[in-house]
Write a protein that holds these residues in place. Structure first.
Motif, PDB file in Angstrom:
ATOM      1  N   SER A  86       0.151   0.772  -0.258  1.00  0.00           N
ATOM      2  CA  SER A  86       0.784  -0.138  -1.196  1.00  0.00           C
ATOM      3  C   SER A  86       0.559  -1.601  -0.821  1.00  0.00           C
ATOM      4  CB  SER A  86       2.282   0.159  -1.305  1.00  0.00           C
ATOM      5  OG  SER A  86       2.919  -0.114  -0.080  1.00  0.00           O
ATOM      6  N   LYS A  87       0.361  -1.877   0.462  1.00  0.00           N
ATOM      7  CA  LYS A  87       0.154  -3.257   0.897  1.00  0.00           C
ATOM      8  C   LYS A  87      -1.308  -3.592   1.136  1.00  0.00           C
ATOM      9  CE  LYS A  87       4.722  -3.506   2.890  1.00  0.00           C
ATOM     10  NZ  LYS A  87       5.542  -3.708   4.067  1.00  0.00           N
ATOM     11  N   LEU A  88      -2.187  -2.609   1.003  1.00  0.00           N
ATOM     12  CA  LEU A  88      -3.605  -2.828   1.220  1.00  0.00           C
ATOM     13  C   LEU A  88      -4.161  -3.662   0.080  1.00  0.00           C
ATOM     14  CD1 LEU A  88      -6.116  -2.069   2.927  1.00  0.00           C
ATOM     15  CD2 LEU A  88      -6.371  -0.097   1.427  1.00  0.00           C
ATOM     16  N   THR A  89      -4.717  -4.813   0.428  1.00  0.00           N
ATOM     17  CA  THR A  89      -5.317  -5.672  -0.586  1.00  0.00           C
ATOM     18  C   THR A  89      -6.705  -6.107  -0.131  1.00  0.00           C
ATOM     19  OG1 THR A  89      -4.302  -7.665   0.345  1.00  0.00           O
ATOM     20  CG2 THR A  89      -3.097  -6.555  -1.434  1.00  0.00           C
ATOM     21  N   PHE A  90      -7.466  -6.600  -1.076  1.00  0.00           N
ATOM     22  CA  PHE A  90      -8.837  -7.007  -0.821  1.00  0.00           C
ATOM     23  C   PHE A  90      -9.023  -8.432  -1.323  1.00  0.00           C
ATOM     24  CE2 PHE A  90      -8.572  -2.469  -1.182  1.00  0.00           C
ATOM     25  CZ  PHE A  90      -9.294  -2.034  -0.089  1.00  0.00           C
ATOM     26  N   SER A  91     -10.026  -9.106  -0.775  1.00  0.00           N
ATOM     27  CA  SER A  91     -10.259 -10.502  -1.136  1.00  0.00           C
ATOM     28  C   SER A  91     -11.043 -10.664  -2.425  1.00  0.00           C
ATOM     29  CB  SER A  91     -10.989 -11.222  -0.003  1.00  0.00           C
ATOM     30  OG  SER A  91     -10.151 -11.287   1.123  1.00  0.00           O
ATOM     31  N   LYS A 113      -4.318  -4.833  -6.050  1.00  0.00           N
ATOM     32  CA  LYS A 113      -5.195  -4.662  -4.890  1.00  0.00           C
ATOM     33  C   LYS A 113      -6.096  -5.842  -4.558  1.00  0.00           C
ATOM     34  CE  LYS A 113      -3.703  -0.615  -3.989  1.00  0.00           C
ATOM     35  NZ  LYS A 113      -2.855  -0.443  -2.813  1.00  0.00           N
ATOM     36  N   VAL A 114      -6.323  -6.763  -5.499  1.00  0.00           N
ATOM     37  CA  VAL A 114      -7.202  -7.891  -5.228  1.00  0.00           C
ATOM     38  C   VAL A 114      -6.378  -9.167  -5.201  1.00  0.00           C
ATOM     39  CG1 VAL A 114      -9.206  -9.201  -6.022  1.00  0.00           C
ATOM     40  CG2 VAL A 114      -9.173  -6.728  -6.277  1.00  0.00           C
ATOM     41  N   LYS A 115      -6.449  -9.847  -4.046  1.00  0.00           N
ATOM     42  CA  LYS A 115      -5.710 -11.099  -3.895  1.00  0.00           C
ATOM     43  C   LYS A 115      -6.295 -12.132  -4.852  1.00  0.00           C
ATOM     44  CE  LYS A 115      -6.080 -10.382   0.902  1.00  0.00           C
ATOM     45  NZ  LYS A 115      -6.510 -10.941   2.164  1.00  0.00           N
TER      46      LYS A 115
END
Length: 153
Positions: free
Chosen positions: A67-72, A145-147
């Motif tokens: 849930s906290k995994l994000t990508f640039s 998921k994408v910052k």
């Protein structure tokens, strides 16, 4: 007992022999597929070998890992000739992509629709097939998921 273990180990190695070099994407799974999805998958397909492939490629669900995994950033990759067969993806690109400055569309010959998720250095981290996703699901996934890119003032 030890002989039984050895036989099982050898049988397992033989069963995986032809598949060891295939990636999850080539097998039809992605690294972001949740392991609970493999349970439902197993009930439907009733194929133990496919279930094992699914479990090798899935991600355990827990609050910290997913849930906290994000990508640039992300790259939405699709074949331009196949795009008309994926109206939700086409509509997303035409009407919603501009809302996501960290996401770029890239047309690649014969590519099925997928999101390639990138780290801060632009390295590919995960690939998620989106063939059957609705436009709203693509948008929601990217929002989570994408910052967002920070624009300099």
């Amino acid at each position: 007992m030890e002989l039984h273990f050895l036989v099982l180990a050898v049988l397992g190695a033989v069963a995986l022999c032809g598949r060891a070099d295939k990636t999850c994407e080539e097998l039809g799974f992605t690294g972001l597929a949740l392991c609970s999805d493999c349970d439902a998958f197993a009930e439907i397909v009733k194929d133990q070998e496919l279930e094992l492939d699914c479990r090798k490629c899935c991600a355990e669900e827990n609050e910290e890992s997913l849930s906290k995994l994000t990508f640039s950033g992300a790259r939405l990759e699709v074949c331009m000739r196949k795009l008309m067969f994926y109206p939700h993806v086409q509509t997303f690109i035409e009407s919603k992509l501009e809302k996501f400055p960290a996401v770029q569309a890239q047309y690649r010959f014969n590519a099925s629709p997928k999101l390639i998720l990138l780290d801060e250095d632009g390295n590919e981290k995960e690939t998620v097939r989106i063939d059957n996703w609705k436009m709203e699901h693509i948008e929601q996934f990217l929002e989570q998921k994408v910052k967002p890119k920070h624009t300099e003032i």
